[in-house]
Write an enzyme that holds these catalytic residues in place. Structure first.
Site, PDB file in Angstrom:
ATOM      1  N   CYS A  93      56.105  63.062   9.477  1.00  0.00           N
ATOM      2  CA  CYS A  93      55.025  62.681   9.133  1.00  0.00           C
ATOM      3  C   CYS A  93      54.485  63.266   7.941  1.00  0.00           C
ATOM      4  O   CYS A  93      55.081  62.971   6.730  1.00  0.00           O
ATOM      5  CB  CYS A  93      54.009  62.979  10.558  1.00  0.00           C
ATOM      6  N   HIS A 193      56.629  61.658  16.022  1.00  0.00           N
ATOM      7  CA  HIS A 193      56.390  62.800  16.566  1.00  0.00           C
ATOM      8  C   HIS A 193      56.739  62.694  18.125  1.00  0.00           C
ATOM      9  O   HIS A 193      57.529  61.656  18.611  1.00  0.00           O
ATOM     10  CB  HIS A 193      54.868  63.119  16.748  1.00  0.00           C
TER      11      HIS A 193
HETATM   12  N1  GLN Z   1      47.854  63.258   7.228  1.00  0.00           N
HETATM   13  C1  GLN Z   1      48.933  62.412   7.108  1.00  0.00           C
HETATM   14  C2  GLN Z   1      48.552  60.955   7.655  1.00  0.00           C
HETATM   15  O1  GLN Z   1      47.478  60.736   8.355  1.00  0.00           O
HETATM   16  C3  GLN Z   1      50.206  62.772   8.069  1.00  0.00           C
HETATM   17  C4  GLN Z   1      49.480  62.658   9.681  1.00  0.00           C
HETATM   18  C5  GLN Z   1      50.468  63.537  10.411  1.00  0.00           C
HETATM   19  O2  GLN Z   1      51.326  64.330  10.146  1.00  0.00           O
HETATM   20  N2  GLN Z   1      50.291  63.002  11.873  1.00  0.00           N
HETATM   21  O3  GLN Z   1      49.253  60.012   7.372  1.00  0.00           O
END
Ligand code: GLN
Length: 245
Positions: A93, A193
């Protein structure tokens, strides 16, 4: 010989339990009798590619990504050297987004990435949230990758960058439910995730085999009793399918 697992900035990039990916690699090595050490890289420290067999980067909120970005970009030469030497990387992510050229968040903040992989990510007007199922293939073997996504970012892969897989259920790289993540040699980027690896033991062992090969250890990993892991994967897959968005 000790296998060296290096999570980058886990104090800031480990949202939605991504630190679980570190524990899975560590434990699946131990279950095979492989000596393993985990050496987190903190802000201000320099990555030593010669002391690294696998790199893990977790996800993070926009603000955490911005906090890490400058330090991570400074590690680009070391990461490039590690990749060239066959060190696998799993980036999830926010960590995935920083493998690209930039991540522009919903406020318009343009956070520079390492540019190690040719893609950009820009936040969209809504967050992409939900359980995911992705079809992927490693060395001719097809796998179903399951987990959870929560991101504003939409990632547009460069013309020569292969996705990690095809979305069966979920939003994926750009929210259209087509491609998910990226796979460039031994660099695995993904929005998934969960944490990812407990429910996808085949991917954990792929990363472990690459890391063992880099360390000069046997890449033949004894089979483990993955009944629990497979049951978790089936449950995640069924949940995602029951929610089909
Ligand atoms: N901040 C990034 C987004 O919102 C990654 C989010 C995350 O790592 N879950 O796309």
């Amino acid at each position: 010989m000790t296998l060296r697992i290096v999570p980058l900035y886990p104090e800031l990039l480990s949202i939605y339990a991504d630190r679980g990916n570190v524990r899975v690699l560590q434990q699946r090595a131990r279950w095979r009798g492989i000596s393993v050490e985990v050496t987190p890289l903190a802000l201000g420290e320099a990555l030593d590619p010669a002391q690294t067999d696998v790199v893990l980067i977790g996800g993070g909120q926009d603000r955490d990504q911005a906090l890490v970005a400058e330090a991570l970009v400074a590690q680009t030469p070391a990461l490039r050297s590690a990749i060239a030497d066959g060190v696998p990387i799993l980036a999830v992510c926010g960590g995935y987004q920083l493998l690209g050229h930039r991540y522009v968040d919903q406020s318009g903040r343009d956070t520079p990435g390492t540019g190690l992989i040719d893609f950009e990510s820009h936040a969209g007007p809504t967050r992409i949230v939900g359980n995911v199922v992705v079809e992927t293939e490693f060395d001719g073997t097809r796998h179903e990758l399951v987990g959870f996504e929560n991101h504003a970012g939409r990632t547009l892969l460069g013309p020569t960058v292969a996705p990690l897989g095809r979305v069966i259920i979920g939003g994926g790289n750009d929210g259209t439910g087509t491609t998910e993540g990226c796979l460039d040699g031994r660099v695995v980027g993904t929005y998934v995730h969960g944490p990812l690896l407990p429910k996808n033991p085949w991917l954990a062992d792929q990363l472990l085999a690459w890391a063992c090969e880099h360390r000069g250890l046997s890449t033949t990993l004894a089979p483990l009793d993955d009944q629990l892991e497979c049951a978790a994967a089936l449950a995640a897959s069924a949940l995602a399918r029951s929610e089909r968005r």
